[in-house]
Write an enzyme that holds these catalytic residues in place. Structure first.
Site, PDB file in Angstrom:
ATOM      1  N   ASP A  18      35.065  45.028  33.683  1.00  0.00           N
ATOM      2  CA  ASP A  18      36.222  44.147  33.907  1.00  0.00           C
ATOM      3  C   ASP A  18      36.371  43.198  32.719  1.00  0.00           C
ATOM      4  OD1 ASP A  18      36.399  45.312  36.390  1.00  0.00           O
ATOM      5  OD2 ASP A  18      35.206  43.751  37.373  1.00  0.00           O
TER       6      ASP A  18
HETATM    7  N1  URA Z   1      31.215  46.018  38.859  1.00  0.00           N
HETATM    8  C1  URA Z   1      32.223  45.124  38.820  1.00  0.00           C
HETATM    9  O1  URA Z   1      32.630  44.571  39.830  1.00  0.00           O
HETATM   10  N2  URA Z   1      32.766  44.856  37.617  1.00  0.00           N
HETATM   11  C2  URA Z   1      32.341  45.403  36.449  1.00  0.00           C
HETATM   12  O2  URA Z   1      32.877  45.104  35.367  1.00  0.00           O
HETATM   13  C3  URA Z   1      31.285  46.332  36.519  1.00  0.00           C
HETATM   14  C4  URA Z   1      30.737  46.626  37.746  1.00  0.00           C
END
Ligand code: URA
Length: 236
Positions: free
Chosen positions: A106
């Site tokens: 993310d």
């Molecule tokens: N899980 C998440 O919620 N976000 C990420 O970026 C990676 C794993």
């Protein structure tokens, strides 16, 4: 043994179109072993080939495998929508080589991100059949309880998932930090699992993929490095 002409070598390494590479060569910008090479048709064995261009020494690489310590506020997509792309942190040759992130983090998740221009490798690593474990350090909004750890290890039901998802490993680090190892890579998985277990993810860092640890790479946030054979072997 792979033999290629110098213009093709430069092109394959991301220095532009064949014409651009020919111009660079004709302008005397390329040298090998300290000797200027101004013949674009000169042929070289690419194995262990090193050349100098723009005062930098480059090793020929058929494919590149890169580890980046991703900072927050960066999108993994090459065509981002709200934040700068991860490509802005990498030299332009990688953009030319069409390097792509292997899986995504993310925009606000930090830590270990792998990128490559090897499509088959990317496909293999991203495949749901390839259960390479990923370790995350999550900071939670609410204090961590024994029940939370238990729920994450037992499995929590996420919306849109046919069956509960469980962490392979989950250990408390501090009052509001835990390490969690996941075998899958579902969308927002850590954040959704924490929410489903009654807490909230305030910050998230990926600290390892397989046995490749971010710490061992010694990268500051925003820094990257090539991964060599021995490091790639840690991903299986
Ligand atoms: N899980 C998440 O919620 N976000 C990420 O970026 C990676 C794993």
């Amino acid at each position: 043994m792979t033999k290629l002409s110098l213009d093709r070598i430069l092109q394959s390494q991301g220095f532009g179109t064949r014409n651009t590479c020919r111009q660079l060569i004709r302008q005397g910008e390329v040298s090998i072993d300290g000797v200027v090479m101004d013949d674009e048709r000169a042929v070289f064995d690419t194995a262990h080939l090193q050349f100098t261009l723009f005062d930098e020494v480059w090793l020929y690489r058929e494919h590149v495998y890169i580890a980046l310590n991703k900072p927050g506020g960066i999108e993994c997509s090459r065509r981002p929508s709200h934040h700068p792309s991860v490509m802005t942190l990498l030299p332009d040759v990688f953009r030319q080589r069409e390097v792509q992130a292997i899986g995504r983090l993310d925009h606000d998740t930090t830590g270990l991100l792998l990128l490559t221009d090897d499509g088959a490798f990317n496909h293999r690593m991203s495949s749901p059949k390839h259960h390479v474990p990923k370790r995350y350090l999550a900071t939670t909004a609410e204090p961590i309880t024994a029940e939370l750890i238990e729920a994450l290890l037992d499995g929590v039901q996420l919306h849109d998932e046919p069956a509960p998802l469980a962490a392979v490993e989950c250990v408390q680090v501090t009052g509001r930090q835990l390490e969690m190892v996941l075998a899958q890579g579902k969308y927002h998985q850590v954040k959704r699992m924490l929410a489903a277990a009654g807490n909230h993810c305030a910050a998230l860092q990926r600290i390892s993929i397989g046995d490749l640890r971010l710490e061992a790479l010694g990268l500051a946030e925003g820094e990257w490095c090539y991964l060599e054979e021995n490091q790639l072997a840690l991903l299986n």
